[in-house]
Structure formats: C-alpha cells, structure tokens
Design a protein around this motif. Structure first.
Motif, PDB file in Angstrom:
ATOM      1  N   VAL A 116       0.830  -1.206   0.000  1.00 53.89           N
ATOM      2  CA  VAL A 116       0.000   0.000   0.000  1.00 53.89           C
ATOM      3  C   VAL A 116       0.868   1.261   0.000  1.00 53.89           C
ATOM      4  O   VAL A 116       0.510   2.274  -0.598  1.00 53.89           O
ATOM      5  N   GLU A 163      -5.493   5.550   6.122  1.00 51.02           N
ATOM      6  CA  GLU A 163      -6.049   4.899   4.936  1.00 51.02           C
ATOM      7  C   GLU A 163      -5.852   5.732   3.664  1.00 51.02           C
ATOM      8  O   GLU A 163      -6.059   5.230   2.568  1.00 51.02           O
ATOM      9  N   THR A 222      -4.054   4.239   0.711  1.00 51.27           N
ATOM     10  CA  THR A 222      -4.688   3.258  -0.153  1.00 51.27           C
ATOM     11  C   THR A 222      -5.199   3.941  -1.413  1.00 51.27           C
ATOM     12  O   THR A 222      -5.986   4.875  -1.332  1.00 51.27           O
TER      13      THR A 222
END
Length: 158
Positions: A87, A143, A146
């Motif tokens: 990622v 996140e 991502t």
C-alpha cells in the motif's frame, strides 16, 4: 545399538532446536527496536517498505509495549508488513511535520507525510507512539495511502 538409542534421545532436542531457529525473529536494525524520534520511525519504516525489508519493518512497527516483532511470530509480522509495504509503494515522500495527539500528548505523535505515488500525492497521517526505552514505533498508517478504486473516485466527483 547403543549409538542408535543415543541418536533416538537426541532427535527430539534436534527438532526443538531447528524449530526455534526457524521461528527466531531477525535482529532489530542497529541492535535496538524503534527509532529515536517519531519522524525517524516513520522515515525508517518507509525506507524499509521501499526496500521490501518486511522483517525489519516489524522492528519499527509496534505499540507502547514495543515492536510487533517481539510480540508476534515473525512469519505473521512479515505478512502484515508485506501488505503495508504494498500500500505504501512510492517514488518518494516528504515528512510535512509532527502534531501532538490530544489525550496522548508525550505518548503519541501524528506524523504527516506526503507520498509520491505516480500521479497521486496523498497526504498520509502516521501515528508514532513512544515505547520502551523512549524509542518510537509506527502504530498506525492512515487509509489515505490506499489508492482509491474507480467507484470511490466517481463518488468523490459528484
């Protein structure tokens, strides 16, 4: 016959020894888990991710109790670090600064990082936490690292 009995007694010890060797975690970088400062923990973690050094990443990722490599089986840690490294793939990064985290001042710091991922330049917050011996560990990765899926991209354009 006596030699065969001796070998039979040593076999369980040999199996235990080999099992211990196979599951032993690699040594931490520079002999000490963690990093001396929050930004150093995040920067080191990103460099190790770029180099695909999953085992060493496990010495910089952890909690206030210390590195996950000390707590969890090395094979499990390497699998998790592989997922994070995938990622976090980037062509470069810039550490934008550190911010204290309310309720955790002195114990945790938000480290803001801009990743260069092709045409993307996501701002990714990392949380670094103070662990044993005043060493810092990456505790969380935002996140934002991502890549968005096409469906997420379309929702953002409405």
């Amino acid at each position: 016959m006596r030699a065969l009995l001796r070998l039979h007694r040593l076999l369980p010890l040999a199996v235990l020894f080999l099992a211990a060797c196979a599951t032993a975690a690699p040594a931490p970088p520079q002999g000490t888990p963690g990093a001396p400062a929050p930004s150093a923990a995040v920067g080191g973690f990103l460099r190790l991710a770029q180099g695909k050094d999953y085992a060493q990443m496990g010495w910089l990722f952890g909690t206030a109790e210390g590195a996950v490599m000390r707590r969890d089986p090395a094979t499990d840690v390497e699998k998790r670090m592989y997922a994070l490294a995938t990622v976090l793939q980037n062509q470069g990064y810039t550490i934008r600064g550190e911010e204290p985290i309310p309720g955790r001042i002195g114990a945790a710091v938000r480290v803001n990082v801009q990743l260069q991922q092709g045409n993307r330049r996501p701002e990714v917050p990392f949380v670094a936490v103070r662990g044993p011996d005043a060493r810092w560990f990456v505790e969380q990765v935002g996140e934002e690292a991502t890549p968005s899926t096409p469906a997420q991209s379309r929702r953002g354009q409405r």
